[in-house]
Design a protein around this motif. Structure first.
Motif, PDB file in Angstrom:
ATOM      1  N   ILE A 141      30.927  14.050  29.989  1.00  0.00           N
ATOM      2  CA  ILE A 141      29.847  13.168  30.444  1.00  0.00           C
ATOM      3  C   ILE A 141      30.205  11.702  30.236  1.00  0.00           C
ATOM      4  O   ILE A 141      30.041  10.866  31.135  1.00  0.00           O
ATOM      5  N   VAL A 142      30.707  11.379  29.046  1.00  0.00           N
ATOM      6  CA  VAL A 142      31.016   9.976  28.763  1.00  0.00           C
ATOM      7  C   VAL A 142      32.236   9.515  29.553  1.00  0.00           C
ATOM      8  O   VAL A 142      32.306   8.348  29.976  1.00  0.00           O
ATOM      9  N   TYR A 143      33.192  10.401  29.819  1.00  0.00           N
ATOM     10  CA  TYR A 143      34.333  10.051  30.676  1.00  0.00           C
ATOM     11  C   TYR A 143      33.844   9.615  32.054  1.00  0.00           C
ATOM     12  O   TYR A 143      34.243   8.573  32.582  1.00  0.00           O
ATOM     13  N   TYR A 144      32.999  10.455  32.649  1.00  0.00           N
ATOM     14  CA  TYR A 144      32.529  10.192  34.010  1.00  0.00           C
ATOM     15  C   TYR A 144      31.697   8.916  34.080  1.00  0.00           C
ATOM     16  O   TYR A 144      31.907   8.061  34.942  1.00  0.00           O
ATOM     17  N   PHE A 218      46.996  19.530  27.795  1.00  0.00           N
ATOM     18  CA  PHE A 218      48.076  18.584  28.087  1.00  0.00           C
ATOM     19  C   PHE A 218      48.242  18.384  29.593  1.00  0.00           C
ATOM     20  O   PHE A 218      48.413  17.253  30.064  1.00  0.00           O
ATOM     21  N   CYS A 219      48.176  19.479  30.346  1.00  0.00           N
ATOM     22  CA  CYS A 219      48.318  19.388  31.804  1.00  0.00           C
ATOM     23  C   CYS A 219      47.143  18.638  32.427  1.00  0.00           C
ATOM     24  O   CYS A 219      47.337  17.764  33.288  1.00  0.00           O
ATOM     25  N   LEU A 220      45.923  18.953  31.993  1.00  0.00           N
ATOM     26  CA  LEU A 220      44.753  18.231  32.509  1.00  0.00           C
ATOM     27  C   LEU A 220      44.810  16.760  32.127  1.00  0.00           C
ATOM     28  O   LEU A 220      44.504  15.873  32.932  1.00  0.00           O
ATOM     29  N   ASP A 221      45.205  16.513  30.888  1.00  0.00           N
ATOM     30  CA  ASP A 221      45.216  15.163  30.326  1.00  0.00           C
ATOM     31  C   ASP A 221      46.202  14.246  31.053  1.00  0.00           C
ATOM     32  O   ASP A 221      45.904  13.079  31.324  1.00  0.00           O
ATOM     33  N   ASN A 222      47.371  14.762  31.381  1.00  0.00           N
ATOM     34  CA  ASN A 222      48.437  13.911  31.904  1.00  0.00           C
ATOM     35  C   ASN A 222      48.672  14.011  33.411  1.00  0.00           C
ATOM     36  O   ASN A 222      49.301  13.114  33.981  1.00  0.00           O
ATOM     37  N   PHE A 223      48.152  15.058  34.053  1.00  0.00           N
ATOM     38  CA  PHE A 223      48.451  15.242  35.470  1.00  0.00           C
ATOM     39  C   PHE A 223      47.225  15.341  36.370  1.00  0.00           C
ATOM     40  O   PHE A 223      47.317  15.086  37.567  1.00  0.00           O
ATOM     41  N   VAL A 224      46.076  15.728  35.813  1.00  0.00           N
ATOM     42  CA  VAL A 224      44.888  15.932  36.643  1.00  0.00           C
ATOM     43  C   VAL A 224      43.842  14.842  36.398  1.00  0.00           C
ATOM     44  O   VAL A 224      43.440  14.130  37.312  1.00  0.00           O
ATOM     45  N   PHE A 225      43.421  14.683  35.139  1.00  0.00           N
ATOM     46  CA  PHE A 225      42.350  13.746  34.806  1.00  0.00           C
ATOM     47  C   PHE A 225      42.848  12.533  34.028  1.00  0.00           C
ATOM     48  O   PHE A 225      42.091  11.933  33.269  1.00  0.00           O
ATOM     49  N   TRP A 226      44.113  12.161  34.224  1.00  0.00           N
ATOM     50  CA  TRP A 226      44.684  11.056  33.453  1.00  0.00           C
ATOM     51  C   TRP A 226      43.923   9.747  33.671  1.00  0.00           C
ATOM     52  O   TRP A 226      43.887   8.883  32.799  1.00  0.00           O
ATOM     53  N   LYS A 227      43.307   9.617  34.840  1.00  0.00           N
ATOM     54  CA  LYS A 227      42.515   8.411  35.130  1.00  0.00           C
ATOM     55  C   LYS A 227      41.394   8.234  34.100  1.00  0.00           C
ATOM     56  O   LYS A 227      41.038   7.117  33.731  1.00  0.00           O
ATOM     57  N   THR A 229      41.331  10.130  30.990  1.00  0.00           N
ATOM     58  CA  THR A 229      41.758  10.458  29.621  1.00  0.00           C
ATOM     59  C   THR A 229      42.981   9.676  29.153  1.00  0.00           C
ATOM     60  O   THR A 229      43.531  10.001  28.104  1.00  0.00           O
ATOM     61  N   LEU A 230      43.390   8.665  29.912  1.00  0.00           N
ATOM     62  CA  LEU A 230      44.661   8.005  29.626  1.00  0.00           C
ATOM     63  C   LEU A 230      44.773   7.534  28.181  1.00  0.00           C
ATOM     64  O   LEU A 230      45.809   7.710  27.541  1.00  0.00           O
ATOM     65  N   TYR A 231      43.732   6.947  27.633  1.00  0.00           N
ATOM     66  CA  TYR A 231      43.804   6.365  26.290  1.00  0.00           C
ATOM     67  C   TYR A 231      43.224   7.287  25.204  1.00  0.00           C
ATOM     68  O   TYR A 231      42.940   6.835  24.100  1.00  0.00           O
ATOM     69  N   THR A 232      43.067   8.559  25.535  1.00  0.00           N
ATOM     70  CA  THR A 232      42.570   9.531  24.552  1.00  0.00           C
ATOM     71  C   THR A 232      43.762  10.249  23.907  1.00  0.00           C
ATOM     72  O   THR A 232      44.413  11.069  24.547  1.00  0.00           O
ATOM     73  N   VAL A 233      44.032   9.938  22.648  1.00  0.00           N
ATOM     74  CA  VAL A 233      45.198  10.516  21.964  1.00  0.00           C
ATOM     75  C   VAL A 233      44.807  11.417  20.787  1.00  0.00           C
ATOM     76  O   VAL A 233      45.618  12.217  20.322  1.00  0.00           O
ATOM     77  N   THR A 234      43.571  11.316  20.309  1.00  0.00           N
ATOM     78  CA  THR A 234      43.200  12.021  19.075  1.00  0.00           C
ATOM     79  C   THR A 234      43.183  13.548  19.160  1.00  0.00           C
ATOM     80  O   THR A 234      43.377  14.192  18.128  1.00  0.00           O
TER      81      THR A 234
END
Length: 303
Positions: A141-144, A218-227, A229-234
């Motif tokens: 929700i907060v991402y969107y 990892f796949c969602l984070d870096n290839f699908v929704f990176w727009k 989640t880009l700065y989400t590392v925790t």
């Protein structure tokens, strides 16, 4: 309509803070205190339960101090939410639905501590899994909402952008990941002591589930929704801590699960490194694009 929405946000912000405070207090007395004033509600220490139901992948005791970092980070973003609540023209990123799912997560954590302390491990598993699920929904929700406002507003405040990324998004990511790791740990306990599956097989099933989940993220984070989640590392950090604790506690080169756990520790650490490289590469590329755009605009203006 606007006033109703604002009132809902104020009410839910305060409610989330109070429920979080209750969960934190119960968790402290359920895990760290030598003599608890809440013994009427909690008869066993959290770590005593883990010691009572050992499995091959139970991490070292020190890893459970991760909960301190988790609760500390939630406190920071809740304080930010209280400040944001008082600002009349602040960005409306934190919506009522966001707070509803955080309230559920805090409530589930409180119930988990109480059920775990009562030695009701099967019920406790449901509550810690509910915590992780609620947090991932809140994160979505907060991402969107953050993405919509960041590109929809003429000028999104830089301070709020940093606070959203560092405090809110990464804070919830840390909480969700650690709750998920604990849910998998307790799944191994339930499989061994309730379903009566052999310890080694139960732990292999759980490690396979963890491996699939981490790879999927990892796949969602870096290839699908990176727009988003880009700065989400925790989310990677709690997994690394958990695998490290298990490695230090149960390393045996002759055992399958020890080797599996070590492989997961190495691969998750590599994923975190690749994530950092991805952040650096995307950031530099975006800056170059921004500079080119400025130069093109200047050339047009001169012509």
């Amino acid at each position: 309509m606007c006033n109703m929405n604002r009132c809902a946000v104020v009410f839910l912000t305060l409610a989330a803070f109070l429920v979080f405070a209750g969960a934190a207090v119960f968790f402290y007395f359920g895990q760290y205190a030598d003599e608890s004033i809440l013994d009427f509600h909690i008869y066993n220490r959290t770590l005593q339960i883990f010691a009572k139901y050992p499995v091959e992948i139970t991490p070292a005791e020190w890893t459970f101090w991760t909960w301190t970092a988790v609760f500390g980070w939630q406190l920071l973003w809740l304080f930010y939410a209280l400040i944001l609540m008082c600002r009349r023209h602040g960005p409306k990123v934190l919506t009522p639905f966001f707070f509803v799912f955080n309230l559920l997560a805090f409530g589930f954590t409180l119930a988990w501590v109480m059920m775990w302390g009562e030695d009701l491990v099967n019920i406790a598993l449901g509550f810690i899994a509910g915590t992780a699920a609620s947090l991932f929904v809140a994160l979505a929700i907060v991402y969107y909402r953050f993405d919509c406002l960041r590109y929809g507003m003429k000028k999104f405040p830089t301070g709020d952008q940093i606070a959203m990324e560092v405090l809110v998004i990464n804070g919830i990511g840390l909480y969700a990941s650690w709750a998920l790791f604990n849910a998998f740990q307790e799944t191994a306990i339930v499989l061994k002591y309730t379903v009566e599956i052999e310890d080694e097989i139960a732990c292999t099933i759980v490690l396979a589930g963890l491996a699939s989940t981490i790879l999927f993220w990892f796949c969602l984070d870096n290839f699908v929704f990176w727009k988003f989640t880009l700065y989400t590392v925790t989310p990677y950090a709690p997994m690394i801590v958990g695998f490290t604790g298990t490695f230090m506690e149960f390393w045996d080169k002759e055992k399958r699960n020890s080797i599996f756990n070590a492989a997961l520790l190495g691969s998750t650490s590599l994923m975190l490194l690749l994530k950092i490289v991805h952040i650096i590469w995307r950031t530099r590329r975006d800056r170059k694009k921004s500079r080119r755009h400025v130069l093109v605009e200047e050339e047009k203006f001169e012509l």
